[in-house]
Design an enzyme around this catalytic site. Structure first.
Site, PDB file in Angstrom:
ATOM      1  N   TYR A 156      99.390  -4.808  43.602  1.00 36.72           N
ATOM      2  CA  TYR A 156      98.457  -5.018  41.917  1.00 36.72           C
ATOM      3  C   TYR A 156      97.363  -6.319  41.824  1.00 36.72           C
ATOM      4  O   TYR A 156      97.266  -7.038  41.282  1.00 36.72           O
ATOM      5  CB  TYR A 156      99.691  -4.698  40.584  1.00 36.72           C
ATOM      6  CG  TYR A 156      99.228  -3.904  39.130  1.00 36.72           C
ATOM      7  CD1 TYR A 156      97.921  -3.134  38.978  1.00 36.72           C
ATOM      8  CD2 TYR A 156      98.870  -5.281  38.072  1.00 36.72           C
ATOM      9  CE1 TYR A 156      97.287  -3.678  37.525  1.00 36.72           C
ATOM     10  CE2 TYR A 156      98.827  -5.746  37.476  1.00 36.72           C
ATOM     11  CZ  TYR A 156      97.575  -4.499  37.197  1.00 36.72           C
ATOM     12  OH  TYR A 156      96.767  -4.251  35.161  1.00 36.72           O
ATOM     13  N   LYS A 160      94.516  -8.140  41.450  1.00 35.24           N
ATOM     14  CA  LYS A 160      94.091  -8.475  40.481  1.00 35.24           C
ATOM     15  C   LYS A 160      93.449  -9.986  40.558  1.00 35.24           C
ATOM     16  O   LYS A 160      92.611 -10.933  40.066  1.00 35.24           O
ATOM     17  CB  LYS A 160      94.352  -8.102  38.888  1.00 35.24           C
ATOM     18  CG  LYS A 160      95.163  -7.556  38.571  1.00 35.24           C
ATOM     19  CD  LYS A 160      93.880  -6.929  37.725  1.00 35.24           C
ATOM     20  CE  LYS A 160      94.186  -5.287  37.446  1.00 35.24           C
ATOM     21  NZ  LYS A 160      92.485  -4.533  36.431  1.00 35.24           N
TER      22      LYS A 160
END
Length: 251
Positions: A156, A160
């Site tokens: 994740y 990002k």
């Protein structure tokens, strides 16, 4: 009515942050495309809320990690409203898995949705904006995780971090076409994706210990920045990231 008659596509907008932004745009006079992947009922209720405000909206089902789906989403927006002025890349997924236990398929899925999807939607929308010839705005929903490592969130956070650099690259390459690209990086916002995690007292306490202001946000806390970046109030901003993290990235 800072966005009166602008056409905005907000991905993943049937719930949580995306929905709050879509409704905020509707209040500002924008015509909104509500994108969803599975919850058609929630998407249609968002459309109804926007229409009740006196603005226009449609719901379009699409998986933003799929190029054919993305082309269909952008095509539906243009077919219905004639143009696209604003794209908000918001659709994302979150899975917590220790680094040593992440399987290849899980890694690929996170990157496909949380990074590749932003690329696909940005490219398709920007091509339409270039054809229109009068500029546009792309807003990428990033995260404090674009800077901070997170427990069990390697894939994740990597995605990002990629979103932050994608935003800068879009700003650089699309500037000649008067298309601005910026990002919003929320900190801890309680949403459908993390509500079960935050229901665990120890995890909640641990997360709050990292936040100087000691508060957990709600989706509506993101709307002001999203409206600002979509409007002419931010005409000098491109390639920027606004951190709405209650001080998390300075601690």
């Amino acid at each position: 009515m800072r966005l009166k008659d602008k056409v905005a596509v907000v991905t993943g907008s049937s719930r949580s942050i995306g929905r709050a932004i879509a409704l905020g745009y509707g209040r500002e006079g924008a015509k909104v495309v509500i994108n969803y992947r599975s919850d058609g009922e929630a998407a249609r209720s968002a459309v109804a809320e926007i229409e009740a405000m006196g603005s226009e909206a449609i719901a379009v089902r699409a998986d933003t990690s799929s190029s054919p789906h993305v082309n269909g989403l952008i095509g539906a927006a243009v077919s219905h409203f004639g143009r696209i002025d604003i794209l908000v890349n918001n659709a994302a997924i979150l899975i917590r898995t220790p680094f040593l236990e992440i399987e290849e398929a899980e890694w690929d899925r996170i990157i496909e949705v949380n990074l590749k999807g932003f690329f696909l939607c940005s490219q398709a929308a920007a091509r339409q904006m270039v054809r229109q010839g009068d500029g546009g705005v792309i807003i990428n929903m990033s995260s404090a995780g674009d800077t901070l490592a997170g427990r069990d969130l390697a894939h994740y956070c990597v995605a990002k971090g990629g979103v932050r650099m994608l935003t800068r690259q879009l700003a650089f390459e699309l500037a000649p076409h008067k298309i601005r690209a910026n990002a919003i990086a929320p900190g801890l916002i309680e949403t459908d994706m993390n509500r079960s995690d935050l229901a665990e007292p120890e995890f909640r306490k641990y997360r709050l210990s990292m936040i100087p202001l000691g508060i957990i946000g709600v989706p509506e806390d993101i709307v002001g920045a999203a409206v600002f970046l979509a409007s002419e109030d931010s005409r000098m901003a491109t390639g920027s990231t606004i951190y709405l993290d209650a001080g998390q990235t300075i601690a």
